[in-house]
Design an enzyme around this catalytic site. Sequence first.
Site, PDB file in Angstrom:
ATOM      1  N   ASP A  41       0.869  -1.180   0.000  1.00  0.00           N
ATOM      2  CA  ASP A  41       0.000   0.000   0.000  1.00  0.00           C
ATOM      3  C   ASP A  41       0.910   1.236   0.000  1.00  0.00           C
ATOM      4  OD1 ASP A  41      -2.286   1.514   0.153  1.00  0.00           O
ATOM      5  OD2 ASP A  41      -2.817   0.936   2.190  1.00  0.00           O
ATOM      6  N   GLU A  82       2.659   5.161  -3.827  1.00  0.00           N
ATOM      7  CA  GLU A  82       2.589   6.186  -4.905  1.00  0.00           C
ATOM      8  C   GLU A  82       3.892   6.956  -5.051  1.00  0.00           C
ATOM      9  OE1 GLU A  82       0.269   5.760  -2.506  1.00  0.00           O
ATOM     10  OE2 GLU A  82      -1.055   4.609  -3.787  1.00  0.00           O
ATOM     11  N   ASP A  95      -8.919   3.828  -1.970  1.00  0.00           N
ATOM     12  CA  ASP A  95      -9.837   4.162  -0.885  1.00  0.00           C
ATOM     13  C   ASP A  95     -11.134   4.770  -1.407  1.00  0.00           C
ATOM     14  OD1 ASP A  95      -7.765   3.268   0.594  1.00  0.00           O
ATOM     15  OD2 ASP A  95      -7.176   5.208   1.400  1.00  0.00           O
TER      16      ASP A  95
END
Lengths: 624, 927
Positions: free
Chosen positions: B519, B522, B595
């Site tokens: 996770d 980015e 999300d």
Amino acid sequence: MGACLRISLTISCLLLIWISASASIPSRESLGIAPQDLSYYKSDVIKCKDGSKKFTKEQLNDEFCDCPDGTDEPGTSACPQGKFYCPNVGHIPLTTFSSRVNDGICDCCDGSDEYNGNVSCPNTCWEAGKVAREKLQKKIATFQNGVTIRKQEVEKAKQAFAKDEAELSKLRSEEKILKELVQKLKEQKERIEKAEEEERKKREEEERRLKEAERKANESKNAPEESSHDITDQAPEKLSELHNQDAMEDHHDSAVEDKNDYTTGTEISDNQVVGKVANDHDDTIAKSGHEADGRSDGSSFSHVEKQHVVEAQDNAVSKANTDYPGTEEELSSHVAEQGQVSDSTEGLSREELGRLVASRWTRENAAEGNDEVNMAKEGLEHDEDIREENHDGYISDSDEDHKFEDDDLEDDQDAEFGEDHEEPTDLTVSGSSSWLDKIQQTVNNVLQAFNFFRRPVNISEAATVRKEYDDFSSELSKIQSRISRLNEKLKYDFGKDREFYSFYDRCFESKQNKYTYKVCPFKKASQVEGHSSTQLGHWDKFDESYRVMLFSNGDRCWNGPDRSLKVRLRCGLKNELVDIDEPSRCEYVAILSTPALCLEEKIKELQQKLEDMNTGQPSAHDEL
Amino acid sequence: MPSPASRSPPLLLLVPFLLLLLFSAASAWKKDEFRNCNQTPFCKRARGRKAHSVPSLSTADISISDGAVVARLLPSQPLRQATDGDDPESDTVPPRPLLLRISVYQGGVLRLHIDEDASAPRRRFQVPDVLLPDLDDRRLWLSRLSSPAAGSSSFYLAEGFEAVLVHDPFQIQVRRKGSGEPVLSFNSHGLFDFEQLRAKKNDDEDWEERFRGHTDTRPHGPQSISFDISFHGADFVYGIPEHASTSLALRPTSGPGVEFSEPYRLFNLDVFEYLDDSPFGLYGSIPFMLSHGARSSSGFFWLNAAEMQIDVLGPGWDDPAAPAKDRIDTVWMSEAGVVDAFFFVGHEPKDVLRQYTGITGTPAMPQEFAVAYHQCRWNYRDEEDVAAVDAGFDEHDIPYDVLWLDIEHTDGKRYFTWDRVLFPNPQEMQGKLAAKGRHMVTIVDPHIKRDDSFYIHKEASERGYYVKDASGKDFDGWCWPGSSSYLDVLNPEIREWWAEKFSFENYVGSTPSLYIWNDMNEPSVFNGPEISMPRDAIHFGDVEHRELHNAYGYYFHMATSNGLLKRGNGKDRPFVLSRAFFAGSQRYGAVWTGDNTADWDHLRASVPMILTLGLTGMTFSGADVGGFFGNPEPELLVRWYQLGAYYPFFRAHAHQDTKRREPWLFGERNTALIREAVHVRYSLLPYYYTLFREASVSGIPVMRPLWLEFPADKETYNNGEAFMVGPSLLVQGIYEERQKSVSVYLPAGQSWYNLRNGVSYAGGVSHKLEVSEDSIPTFQRAGTIIPRKDRFRRSSTQMVNDPYTLVIALNGSFAAEGELYVDDGKTYDFEQGAYIHRRFIFADLKLTSVNIHPANLGGKFPSDCVIERIVLLGLPSGAKKAVIEPGNREANVELGPLTLRGGSSPDAITVRKPNVHIADDWTLRIL
């Protein structure tokens, strides 16, 4: 050779017998079928239980699902909606999903769910059953003892309820009488006061005249000396005195009264504001003091002391941020004013910014640890808690029987009332009437003793009336608050046998890690950590026919629901909060063991179950 | 002077105010936090240009070298002048020539490469390790340039296609040979601009960029590239994830009739509470666009990992009087890098996907368990909670395969560690799940807690494995653990080191049934610009973060995936879910749409988003079932399960503040509905696994837009509500509360069988259907065969030996076809041929199982599985029995239910217990 053959034959025969005895795989026709259901499968053509279809005996357990409801495949995994019965001889029979049949995992302790040979499941029913039986026996014993305790509790509750009801009706009649008495005393008091007032006025006028006369006499005697000494200072005063003397004399009394009772509007409001502000301020100080004791201030100090300057500044910025929220420009200007430089601008240090952004997901506060906002909030809550606790007035003592104790703030003053009137022995109707008779008598005596026509008013008698009035009216308000509290209590549902009656004045506690959980039935539940307390919920109701207590509308969660607590009750010999958990954020679940749940009818059920387990015990096992 | 007393009330007032402020701040998309085009100088400059306003370039010295076309690009005008002051940073120094190279690859792929020459002050970044290593082996050796007209050169591209290089002004066109019909063109609107690197002239020159308190030092100055690409014969364009959208086709962002819109932004960002419809960039970026029209399909891919902005220009953008027909123009802008672009000629849409995955790789073949249902939550708190959830599934007979642990399972967000109190016995816990054939996934993020006692940090900082900030120190940013540093995964050595961390010895508490979730890659940096890493951070080889930003998560995903591969000695297929992605991520695992929020619009947007991911290679993708933020109403949750059961990646997930939402918490009826939805997925697992096999071979996604299967049916081109699962299943989502009826368009050419009741519907028509609560509309296309397993188990692991059901939907000529692929579901033995691959063909009342396993591959996968039931839809009544060869066995034919659910009516012709082996050749004749 022959002997050998015979021996091996015997062995294999024995083996066969043993296999058939122990493996005991039922025939295809009965595989997975509960005994009470066997008759359903007797006929040659069998109906699907949902009526959708018919199937032949050959189609029973033939590994092909004919009835969507699974009727035709009780012993295989062919029908997704089927159920498989394992006899589990020696233990409790189990009905499980068809999805467990021949899936390579042993589900039945007798291993009957795994018969395709891919996995071998040992029969563990006897051992497991033994453990289960012992457990069940224990449970039955608990229930048996619990039932006795419960009966006692119910009896006690009955008495307590009768007592409370009796008290209530007694209090009501007392209230009625007292009200009348107080009313009489009030009238009397007012009359006395009026008389006193008149008397006083007269007296004062008298005095004034006397003084006046005296003064005049003195004046004429001492005038030359005084004027030579104090003329500059005293002259204006005296002038005004002279001017206003009459008026003052006329209005002196009323002015005093005015000042006491009806001070001018503006004065009142000013005073109130000042008072309120001062109070608020005190609160704030108290709170920030509390915080300092707790974490936030203390930690920021330690930061200043322990860590290098930049971090201290960060802290200061963070504090500034919490103290003066506003637009970012304001923040940055604030920072600029203080001449602080952080490598990320916009008023937040890089760390602050990181925390702030993280807090969007975590809903935690951005400042270090438990940030100041939370602390402030907790502080507020805590204060409220204290107030509320005092108000609700429960005690945490759980198991002992204890007498009622008054906890309301206003009741603290009237302990004697409590003592006098709450001892069970005092609760008989005759007792109460004699007490009432007595006071009625007293009042009458007082009233009669007072002679209205005697002037001047007898001071000691007037004082007696006043005192009696004060005493009785406070007595009355005590009775009234007691009535309302009893009313409040009696309106609750205490179970079908009022078995939860004693819970009204009890709290149950459980410590889990750093928290102490406090459950007060009919009132509220809270989670206490050190000095701060969080409301988990206010009493809502019983649910699932008195097997569950619900507390709802607790403190709001950070961006979440209001906290709530569900207390599951189960039979136990003591009232004990045994487990508490937060499966979903801010939704708590607890288990309370209590004799109140030890129901007699359940014993039979358990005993039946035990009997089933015992009769199911395999004889083969004994032989082995 | 205020008294102390009068100062205190504001303080009291402040507390609730501040709470309010933080609360409201925590519940909205932070638009201001992200740069828009106007705040992004290169985008603002490029977007402000009009067609043909950029000084043009001309081609010189065109030749063939090393089998490729090479040339130099020179300014057409002697001096480049600033036009209308639109380029404040333009240099008056004459630019150096650019080097152009065009190569051609097998299968209709043209590659255009434009970079500066060697005299540039710095080498521009070219994204490594994305293109397949064997790509060069598939390059066609060009030998000859033709000159179809003066001022242009042309060369062979593929059968029926050629490429034309127009010399001045420079332009490239891909077109059909013969007709000369263009397919794709580059710079046909003269918007190509290449900001060359140059030395700072003087120290006064300010190259810095500032955004919300963050300063980007931009030490190398402006270096952006922009150009226009035209898709000819296109009705719509698709692709360039990741954006949230309720539209499958890309809406125009500029042009007549388009009120202000941002360009599509490709910049990997952790966007808190993203909107369901916005061109702003989300977690991943794939600069690949496809076009489709009745006459043509094509694609364009720009291998560039810097921030990219793409405008889709509405018809008439250049000339409102004469809007272009059958053409969609697009403008591509990037902050840095080079032009390394690929043109795919199609011309069927599936060809374009094959061409694209031919250079970036096809999706990895997943483990079978990963295709089943995943149960996740932030967070399953402790071992007790894990056991209770696991037991809950068994108690309610709902299958699941994987239980996930989010960040809270770690010791203070130090990945590879366990919270000792909450998870004292992680191996035992995994063992208990594994005993039921279930798996576990733990989260491992790229931010490393700066804690000297944490071994990962200690090693990484000692070895210098972290990304550096602009001043050369280890970059220090804020994420879950607090102060964190980020591994420089651009460096292959660091990726190797990272991969080692997943070995069973290194990852203490891990077991072979544990897999990984990446996770925040980015990368998410809470206190960084736009919640990410500063663009002037420095990576291995002096590469600036701005140059590779969009690929950072890709390298991390790659390293983790390789870690799991190493852990299993190369035998166990990795499963790694990543949030960030780039072109090529499909080779390393699954992704999800991040999300999302528990509302109906996010449910609706999930379909176009997942379809777009599939079109750009990322077939193994899904959206959080139920919605990550917020609490779904039971109806929404049920609808989400019913839809999510068809996502290629099927996982329920929820934020830590939400109410628990394990499937059995919403009453018996809802539990039954969710169980049914999950069961549908499990029964279709053989079909899904077969589709994953197809994707891993051809790049055709599991979940497909209707037009991928029906390229000629215009009605389907912008349908983002319904989708195909493989070639055979059509699924229509229900996206509204208490919806009573739904209009479903069934593509033309075939009839369709409703899978609830077997009723057949005509194709090419919209049908208004009643909506029931127990399922969403699904149809099987006539002429197809779907393999199912209708027995239900706790997890897919126990289904291995279960028998199959074949559902045969006959077309008008009573024929149908379908495939089944089976392997061990775990290892790479299939690469050696250890698999079963059958084609089932039904024709002339005869079903034949044909082996399509290539004989030369050898290898064998043994299976005793049989087919227990064959359901025939569309067969005229009168069938009495079935005869099976070899063996001349007979099987009964009767009416049976379409699905084995209580209450389902027997309305399909069913062959009872044919019990033919899936591994064998056989025929079954209906008599």
